[in-house]
Design an enzyme around this catalytic site. Sequence first.
Site, mmCIF file in Angstrom:
data_model
loop_
_atom_site.group_PDB
_atom_site.id
_atom_site.type_symbol
_atom_site.label_atom_id
_atom_site.label_comp_id
_atom_site.label_asym_id
_atom_site.label_seq_id
_atom_site.Cartn_x
_atom_site.Cartn_y
_atom_site.Cartn_z
ATOM 1 N N GLU A 75 0.824 -1.212 0.000
ATOM 2 C CA GLU A 75 0.000 0.000 0.000
ATOM 3 C C GLU A 75 0.857 1.260 0.000
ATOM 4 O O GLU A 75 1.910 1.312 0.637
ATOM 5 C CB GLU A 75 -0.890 -0.013 1.249
ATOM 6 C CG GLU A 75 -1.724 1.236 1.434
ATOM 7 C CD GLU A 75 -2.332 1.354 2.827
ATOM 8 O OE1 GLU A 75 -3.171 2.244 3.017
ATOM 9 O OE2 GLU A 75 -1.945 0.562 3.717
ATOM 10 N N LYS B 67 -9.605 3.206 -2.726
ATOM 11 C CA LYS B 67 -10.083 2.703 -1.442
ATOM 12 C C LYS B 67 -11.411 3.336 -1.068
ATOM 13 O O LYS B 67 -11.565 4.562 -1.098
ATOM 14 C CB LYS B 67 -9.031 2.993 -0.361
ATOM 15 C CG LYS B 67 -9.333 2.401 1.002
ATOM 16 C CD LYS B 67 -8.202 2.704 1.981
ATOM 17 C CE LYS B 67 -8.452 2.067 3.338
ATOM 18 N NZ LYS B 67 -7.381 2.407 4.304
ATOM 19 N N CYS C 121 -5.446 -2.067 3.142
ATOM 20 C CA CYS C 121 -5.259 -1.939 4.580
ATOM 21 C C CYS C 121 -6.429 -2.549 5.340
ATOM 22 O O CYS C 121 -6.772 -3.713 5.131
ATOM 23 C CB CYS C 121 -5.039 -0.472 4.940
ATOM 24 S SG CYS C 121 -4.524 -0.202 6.661
#
Length: 538
Positions: free
Chosen positions: A295, A361, A414
């Site tokens: 990430e 995201k 995440c």
Amino acid sequence: MKISDKLRAAALSIILAWGWRRAGIAFAAGVLSALAMAPFNAWPILFVTFPVLVWLIDGAAAGKRNGVPAAAWSGFCFGFGYFVPGLYWIGYAFFVDAPTFAWLSPLAVLGLPAYLALYPALGFALARLLWTRDSSRILALAVALTVSEWLRGHLLTGFPWNTYGYALSEPLALAQLASVVGLWGMTFLAVAIFASPAVLIDGRSRGRRPWIAPTAALATLLAMGVFGAVRLSLQPTEMVPHVRLRIMQPNLQQDVKFNYSAKQDVMQKYLALSDRASGPQSTGVRDASILIWPESAFPFFLTREADAMAQIADLLPKGTVLITGAVRVPADAAAGRPVTRAYNSIYVIDHDGSVLSVYDKTHLVPFGEYLPFQNWMERLGFSQLTKVQGGYIAGERRRPLDIPNAPRALPLICYEAIFPGKLADNGDRAGWIVNLTNDGWFGISTGPYQHLQQARLRAIEEGLPVVRAANTGVSAVIDPVGRMIARLGLGIEGVLDASLPAAIAPTVYVRLPNIPAAIMLAFALIFVVYRRFKRQGI
């Protein structure tokens, strides 16, 4: 003195405890219960601590308003004790930029657990409202805490970290029932099973056979193990043909990872590490069809740095693609002007440097990637940990990424991996989950191991393999029933080479989501209400 007499004496001392002694007992039970989570996985401790919760609620009856406030206070103390040692590592993130954020560390380490403790407080209060005098009160506690944990996972964007059901994720055979009932069903079972020994102190006035509840709990635990063992034996790991993965774990420190002046050093490390030979027969990146970086891999906007894109193209041989995390500039951002908003994204990049797919995201981290009331708080001088002015922008929806010569991948960035349930639209099932994360914020602590544990349960729930690339670890390849095919430990620099496990048929949980868990809770609630009113002669 017989063992049963000693148990009754210990239970009575807890039931009669009041004031700070009662709070201390609840807090200690919470601290010890945290040992049931990764990396310790000492779940048998819950056979000691969860009965204490039952006795605390028993004793709350001496308080005002049917003992509801006293039960809620016990629940808060238990929750605070549970979350402080379980989430202490969050404080590490505030020392990455210590001059700016270190003063907030105590607030995070104590304030977040205090907020999260409100949920077990609610659960205890609800349990007290449903409480009975016989063994059915175990089910009352299980229903109430499952409801409060579900709320913790959904309210204010949700944070279902270290939900009690994860205690049953080790050994792997026990975790297999998650493919049917999901995390919330596992949470109900965990509370019911581990709290059951509390009724062994009950005399004949509370039921003629107090041993039935703990015996049923042990039988359930055994049945879960048998079911899991059979499922594991019937689901051997199969690999997708001609797909080879290489996961690059750079183990970069956070002060380097977000330092633009270190741009060239970061790129050189990534390029050299990605092409490192992993054995005598290895030819580096040419062994892989999919190279994966973690990430937010770069201290710059990747697609605005032509030299970085050219270096990636030079690295990738024909037939190899790169999946990498990166911060993405909105399409309408003017070139040459400061970027005030950005996306936390995943790119799929072909061997010629062209971008094949992008995912933004959708579930952002509060205070990490954005601030509530962002503009107002920025005017007061606050910023989130990533220090992106204006905060990150949430993506619109999650959809599988197309990967050349490989199954489509469902992207999770995440902590998106900690949320169970509907990961993609119906009829849009991917062949695997790719989870890019940067757990470097949390140092060498228990946090990354807990994160891995939760990602593994998503594999079992969904029947999909999980491929996890973490900046500092733990990177891993997990098959669709939760077997750890390959892993690279915490705080290690290196590459992880593995084949891609094949998905299995959609699980019961995929087809029916939370329906089995809801049915369990409904039957338990009906039984508890029946027993409560029956005792009252209604």
